[in-house]
Design a protein around this motif. Structure first.
Motif, PDB file in Angstrom:
ATOM      1  N   PHE A 125       2.157  -6.443  10.506  1.00  0.00           N
ATOM      2  CA  PHE A 125       1.402  -7.602  10.027  1.00  0.00           C
ATOM      3  C   PHE A 125       0.888  -7.355   8.610  1.00  0.00           C
ATOM      4  O   PHE A 125       1.055  -8.185   7.710  1.00  0.00           O
ATOM      5  N   LEU A 126       0.270  -6.199   8.424  1.00  0.00           N
ATOM      6  CA  LEU A 126      -0.279  -5.889   7.099  1.00  0.00           C
ATOM      7  C   LEU A 126       0.829  -5.824   6.055  1.00  0.00           C
ATOM      8  O   LEU A 126       0.642  -6.238   4.911  1.00  0.00           O
ATOM      9  N   SER A 127       2.013  -5.325   6.468  1.00  0.00           N
ATOM     10  CA  SER A 127       3.131  -5.264   5.514  1.00  0.00           C
ATOM     11  C   SER A 127       3.582  -6.650   5.058  1.00  0.00           C
ATOM     12  O   SER A 127       3.860  -6.841   3.881  1.00  0.00           O
ATOM     13  N   THR A 163      -9.281  -2.247  10.898  1.00  0.00           N
ATOM     14  CA  THR A 163     -10.196  -1.692  11.901  1.00  0.00           C
ATOM     15  C   THR A 163      -9.414  -1.129  13.079  1.00  0.00           C
ATOM     16  O   THR A 163      -9.714  -0.041  13.579  1.00  0.00           O
ATOM     17  N   MET A 164      -8.396  -1.868  13.495  1.00  0.00           N
ATOM     18  CA  MET A 164      -7.583  -1.387  14.621  1.00  0.00           C
ATOM     19  C   MET A 164      -6.930  -0.046  14.286  1.00  0.00           C
ATOM     20  O   MET A 164      -6.878   0.853  15.113  1.00  0.00           O
ATOM     21  N   GLU A 180      -9.557 -12.030   6.952  1.00  0.00           N
ATOM     22  CA  GLU A 180     -10.258 -11.497   8.129  1.00  0.00           C
ATOM     23  C   GLU A 180      -9.287 -10.796   9.070  1.00  0.00           C
ATOM     24  O   GLU A 180      -9.601  -9.751   9.639  1.00  0.00           O
ATOM     25  N   LEU A 181      -8.113 -11.383   9.191  1.00  0.00           N
ATOM     26  CA  LEU A 181      -7.104 -10.754  10.055  1.00  0.00           C
ATOM     27  C   LEU A 181      -6.696  -9.390   9.501  1.00  0.00           C
ATOM     28  O   LEU A 181      -6.515  -8.429  10.242  1.00  0.00           O
ATOM     29  N   CYS A 182      -6.572  -9.308   8.179  1.00  0.00           N
ATOM     30  CA  CYS A 182      -6.212  -8.017   7.570  1.00  0.00           C
ATOM     31  C   CYS A 182      -7.314  -6.985   7.815  1.00  0.00           C
ATOM     32  O   CYS A 182      -7.036  -5.822   8.125  1.00  0.00           O
ATOM     33  N   LYS A 224      -5.629 -11.329  18.810  1.00  0.00           N
ATOM     34  CA  LYS A 224      -6.144 -12.058  17.638  1.00  0.00           C
ATOM     35  C   LYS A 224      -5.078 -12.132  16.532  1.00  0.00           C
ATOM     36  O   LYS A 224      -4.904 -13.171  15.897  1.00  0.00           O
ATOM     37  N   LEU A 225      -4.400 -11.024  16.297  1.00  0.00           N
ATOM     38  CA  LEU A 225      -3.366 -11.038  15.254  1.00  0.00           C
ATOM     39  C   LEU A 225      -2.247 -12.011  15.623  1.00  0.00           C
ATOM     40  O   LEU A 225      -1.733 -12.738  14.770  1.00  0.00           O
TER      41      LEU A 225
END
Ligand SMILES: Cc1cc2nc3c(=O)[nH]c(=O)nc-3n(C[C@H](O)[C@H](O)[C@H](O)COP(=O)(O)O)c2cc1C
Ligand code: SF4
Ligand code: FES
Lengths: 171, 396
Positions: free
Chosen positions: B377-379, B360-361, B353-355, B333-334
């Motif tokens: 990704f979050l960074s 969650t992951m 939503e991706l964040c 998904k990411l």
């Protein structure tokens, strides 16, 4: 497969299995030896291995399918694995990939018709300071340029199994 | 403390055999006390205190125990273990013998990643030499009560096998799927026996800690991160390679040493790590600030951070063992989200939503792979929102 070749394969597996003590821990080394010598792990090989280790062939298959370097289908004599991870990407792996495809006439994931070369992607192979880097069978090649591709492939073609041209790693 | 660029590494200034002899003289409890006192933490990424690990394994009663050296080195951007094994394998093996004596194990296994199988021949030669020199086998250094031998196991290409319980599964002839922890390997490891799993670099430091003492080691580095550390530096940098520094140096210091002064960002800790933007280069590399197993990937001023993170996500999609849903589905998904960003078609809401999915992951994945794969990704969302959103220059 010829009967004689099956016999040879069976004898090899029996001998290697004995050397490994016939325990489950011997499975992966056994698969690696079959793969190395025969270029694939056939249904027949899986059956013999399963018998030697007293496990179900499905278990053998399940292990093979997990590991990138174990293959159920036949591969080329030379498996070229080009690193696609970030540092090699920065170092120019895309152009190298293009040239490999051009010179071999195949795309990634394919094997040449003569059965000589299989071209695959690899994830970081630990040569990030010397990219672009690739493995050909067990040898490592670093700072490979598109111009060098031809020489490397020729060296493979000219050799019988062992690559004449030395892979190189700087220390 | 002078940095060294793949040149002399501090642990290699201790001559072969010296550390092992010093260890045998100290005795089992003495070794564990010295390692604990040194403050050495695991160099494989997780940073678990080595003395504590050895103590737990030593305290467990069993008919058989094992020492495993983790040479799976699969974290993108990490290659220091390759250099250590290439040049100082005897010190790593000595570290294993010392660990074995300390916990009461007689067998060691080096789990070497398949990509490094070209090192095998030399490693076998080193083992053979150590056997003839009386450092391996029965009666190590002439001591009746010490026997230890080491064998090499070659991996077959699977990043997740670097995770210690997956590694043990792989040694046992299984798919390399991580186990639930607890039980930990120090209690229930290889063949169900107490097993110490240590990184190559962790073990390479042991002989010098034995020879020079815990105080020497703990006088280096910071309060919470003791000693020296090897860094694998690559990417947009003038002098890539392996460097040694005490813990606690700033990223800016490191960039000066390696020729990466104009970097826009660095990825510390490999694909599983975090992206640190240039404005944070005064932060310190240490367990208590920016931790790392040693990978430092440098990104120059023109590097497209979206492509960087897509490259990492492709890696995780390919390497997830698929055992648990957050990681198996989440990484895919990411990656789809990154494709949308590349095409300039990701709404703010989708990105949020991706964040949330990434967070969650981090919480719900079974092992470190899925727990850390969303970090990059979050960074970039945090630091490079402007760069990655609303793109019009479609890259394919
Ligand atoms: C996905 C994943 C991959 C890992 N890969 C490695 C590796 O290649 N080498 C390593 O030493 N540790 C790796 N680790 C960490 C090990 O699980 C373990 O913590 C380490 O080997 C312990 O040794 P240390 O305490 O000496 O660092 C990995 C962890 C995870 C979750
Ligand atoms: S987090 Fe990923 S790699 Fe780890 S167990 Fe779950 S699916 Fe496998
Ligand atoms: S990124 Fe290619 S070898 Fe590490």
């Amino acid at each position: 497969m010829l009967v004689t070749e099956q016999d040879r394969l069976r004898d090899d597996i029996l001998a290697w299995g004995d050397a490994g003590g016939g325990s489950r821990e011997a499975l992966i080394p056994l698969l690696q030896r079959v793969q190395q010598k025969y270029g694939e792990i056939s249904d027949f090989a899986m059956q013999v291995i399963a018998d030697v280790l007293s496990i179900h062939p499905v278990e053998v298959q399940s292990v093979i399918s997990f590991y990138h370097f174990l293959d159920l289908s036949a591969r080329g004599k030379f498996i070229i694995r080009l690193c696609r991870t970030i540092s090699c990407d920065i170092a120019g792996k895309d152009r190298l990939a293009r040239q490999l495809e051009n010179d071999l006439g195949i795309s990634f994931g394919e094997t040449t018709n003569d059965g000589m070369f299989t071209l695959e992607w690899a994830n970081c192979i630990g040569m990030c300071d010397q990219g672009p880097a690739m493995l050909i069978n067990e040898k490592v090649f670093t700072r490979v340029t598109p111009e060098l591709v031809h020489n490397v492939l020729q060296a493979c073609r000219a050799s019988f199994g062992n690559i004449g041209l030395e892979g190189k790693e700087e220390l | 403390m002078s940095p060294s660029h793949t040149g002399e590494l501090t642990f290699s200034t201790v001559k072969p055999r010296v550390g092992l002899q010093a260890a045998l003289d100290k005795g089992r409890a003495g070794i564990v006390a010295e390692v604990s006192g040194s403050g050495l933490k695991g160099r494989g990424g997780a940073g678990f205190p080595t003395g504590v690990k050895w103590n737990l394994a030593a305290a467990t009663v069993a008919d058989e125990k094992f020492v495993v050296c983790n040479a799976d080195e699969g974290e993108p951007g990490t290659f220091k273990d390759r250099v250590i094994l290439n040049r100082f394998a005897d010190l790593v093996f000595e570290g294993m013998i010392i660990a074995g004596y300390a916990i009461g194990a007689q067998k060691g296994i080096l789990y070497l990643r398949g990509e490094y199988s070209y090192l095998r021949k030399d490693l076998e030669k080193t083992l053979e030499r150590m056997r003839t020199e009386g450092m391996l086998g029965e009666r190590v250094l002439g001591r009746d009560d010490v026997s230890f031998d080491i064998e090499i196991f070659i991996g077959s290409g699977a990043y997740v096998c670097g995770e210690e319980t997956a590694l043990i599964e792989s040694l046992e002839g299984q798919r390399g799927e991580p186990r639930n922890r607890p039980p930990f390997p120090v209690n229930t490891g290889y063949k169900g026996r107490p097993t110490v799993v240590n990184n190559v670099e962790t073990l390479a430091w042991i002989p010098s800690i034995m020879a020079r003492g815990a105080d020497w080691f703990s006088s280096l580095g910071t309060d919470k991160s003791k000693g020296l550390k090897l860094f694998s530096v690559s990417g947009d940098v003038e002098r890539p390679g392996v460097y040694e520094f005490p813990w606690g140096l700033t990223i800016a210091d490191l960039m000066r040493e390696v020729g990466g002064e104009n970097a826009k960002a660095v990825q510390v800790g490999g694909a599983s790590g975090y992206i640190v933007p240039a404005r944070d280069f005064e932060r310190h590399i240490a367990f208590e600030d920016v931790p790392t197993g040693g990978a430092v990937i440098v990104f120059g001023p023109h590097r497209d951070m979206l492509q960087v993170v897509s490259n990492f996500m492709e890696f995780f999609v390919g390497e997830s063992c698929g055992q648990c849903t957050p990681c198996r589905e989440g990484n895919v998904k990411l990656l789809e989200g990154l494709r949308l960003l590349e095409e300039g078609r990701c709404s703010t809401r989708q990105m949020r939503e991706l964040c949330a999915l990434g967070e969650t992951m981090q919480q719900a994945s079974k092992c470190g792979l899925g727990q850390s794969s969303p970090n990059a990704f979050l960074s970039i969302v945090k630091h490079y929102g402007d760069e990655i959103m609303g793109r019009t220059d479609v890259i394919v």
